[in-house]
Design an enzyme around this catalytic site. Sequence first.
Site, PDB file in Angstrom:
ATOM      1  CG  LEU A  31      26.065  51.137  43.025  1.00  9.77           C
ATOM      2  CD1 LEU A  31      24.932  50.685  43.941  1.00  9.77           C
ATOM      3  CD2 LEU A  31      26.478  50.004  42.099  1.00  9.77           C
ATOM      4  CG  HIS A  35      25.581  49.970  38.650  1.00 11.48           C
ATOM      5  ND1 HIS A  35      26.358  51.102  38.672  1.00 11.48           N
ATOM      6  CD2 HIS A  35      26.404  48.956  38.298  1.00 11.48           C
ATOM      7  CE1 HIS A  35      27.599  50.790  38.338  1.00 11.48           C
ATOM      8  NE2 HIS A  35      27.656  49.504  38.105  1.00 11.48           N
ATOM      9  CD  GLN A 153      31.612  42.289  32.791  1.00  8.67           C
ATOM     10  OE1 GLN A 153      32.703  42.527  33.292  1.00  8.67           O
ATOM     11  NE2 GLN A 153      30.509  42.886  33.206  1.00  8.67           N
ATOM     12  CB  SER A 186      31.828  53.242  37.889  1.00  7.83           C
ATOM     13  OG  SER A 186      30.723  52.391  38.099  1.00  7.83           O
TER      14      SER A 186
HETATM   15  O1  PAF Z   1      30.808  44.820  35.239  1.00  2.40           O
HETATM   16  C1  PAF Z   1      31.295  44.879  36.388  1.00  2.40           C
HETATM   17  O2  PAF Z   1      30.999  45.781  37.169  1.00  2.40           O
HETATM   18  C2  PAF Z   1      32.283  43.828  36.826  1.00  2.40           C
HETATM   19  O3  PAF Z   1      33.094  43.432  35.783  1.00  2.40           O
HETATM   20  C3  PAF Z   1      31.608  42.603  37.498  1.00  2.40           C
HETATM   21  C4  PAF Z   1      30.720  41.867  36.523  1.00  2.40           C
HETATM   22  C5  PAF Z   1      30.804  43.075  38.689  1.00  2.40           C
HETATM   23  C6  PAF Z   1      32.685  41.641  37.982  1.00  2.40           C
HETATM   24  O4  PAF Z   1      33.550  42.238  38.897  1.00  2.40           O
END
Ligand code: PAF
Length: 285
Positions: A31, A35, A153, A186
């Site tokens: 993290l 995050h 995503q 990360s």
């Molecule tokens: O963005 C991320 O960290 C990952 O792709 C997720 C959304 C937690 C799915 O594993």
Amino acid sequence: MKVIKTGGDLQATIGQLNKSPLGFVPTMGALHEGHLSLVESAAEICPVVVVSIFVNPTQFNDKNDLRNYPRTPEKDMKLLDKVLRLNDMVFMPDVNEVYPQEDKRQFHFGNLDNVMEALHRPGHFNGVAQVVSRLFEIVNPDIAFFGQKDFQQLAVIKDLIRQTGSKISIIGNPIIREDDGLAMSSRNTLLEPDIRKNAPVIFKTISAAALMIKEKEIPEIKMYVSEKIGRVQGFEVEYFEIVDDIELIPVNSGNQFKRGRKYFGCIAVRAGKVRLIDNIEIGVT
Ligand code: PAF
């Protein structure tokens, strides 16, 4: 905060608390401030927040990438302890909890499957859709929070929600950057020192590209981005595309911009052994 390992315990605790809206921040751990900003946004509007930490094997198209993905559980707990409240939960399932059987589901996301990350990381978004839909099933949140750094995503997850008719609201939070402009990720911890030192070139270059849109043709801007970054030792642009924020259709000429859409310059760069992505809004009106 409570640390919970199984879906059953999580559901029982959520049931006992009986508070809504339930906020959810899915993560793969390691993290950083990005995050934490998601967790803080969730806590602002949700009386209970679940943060999951699960490194999802199905979204890694490269086994080495999965093996090398940073894992910092103790540091993660310390960071979460600062932002989570008494009733908030950290969900840390093991792989059998998320996938009691092999997940063979195949998802389809139209044009989102045909551009940028989807071309360079085959199967990646299928894995993301598998894990996010499983986590949604287990956590059953009202609102889920994702970072806009993972631009494609976010579009995939919104489409997943649309396709499944789910009632979960999806919130995308702005990219959080280091002081020198590098988008927090990360993977930044994996950058070798020389590469890390030069990594701000990515954001500097796409910021300059965003300003060039009024005067230059798109192919010229794309060339500028890949040459400027490619000139730095150890850096290579995989793609730089200007796309809309819904279907992510690449635009190659100014007259393809559609009214009412937002446009973003999205980039993936090989920086030494690490692959970094970033994006910036391009003001086209
Ligand atoms: O963005 C991320 O960290 C990952 O792709 C997720 C959304 C937690 C799915 O594993």
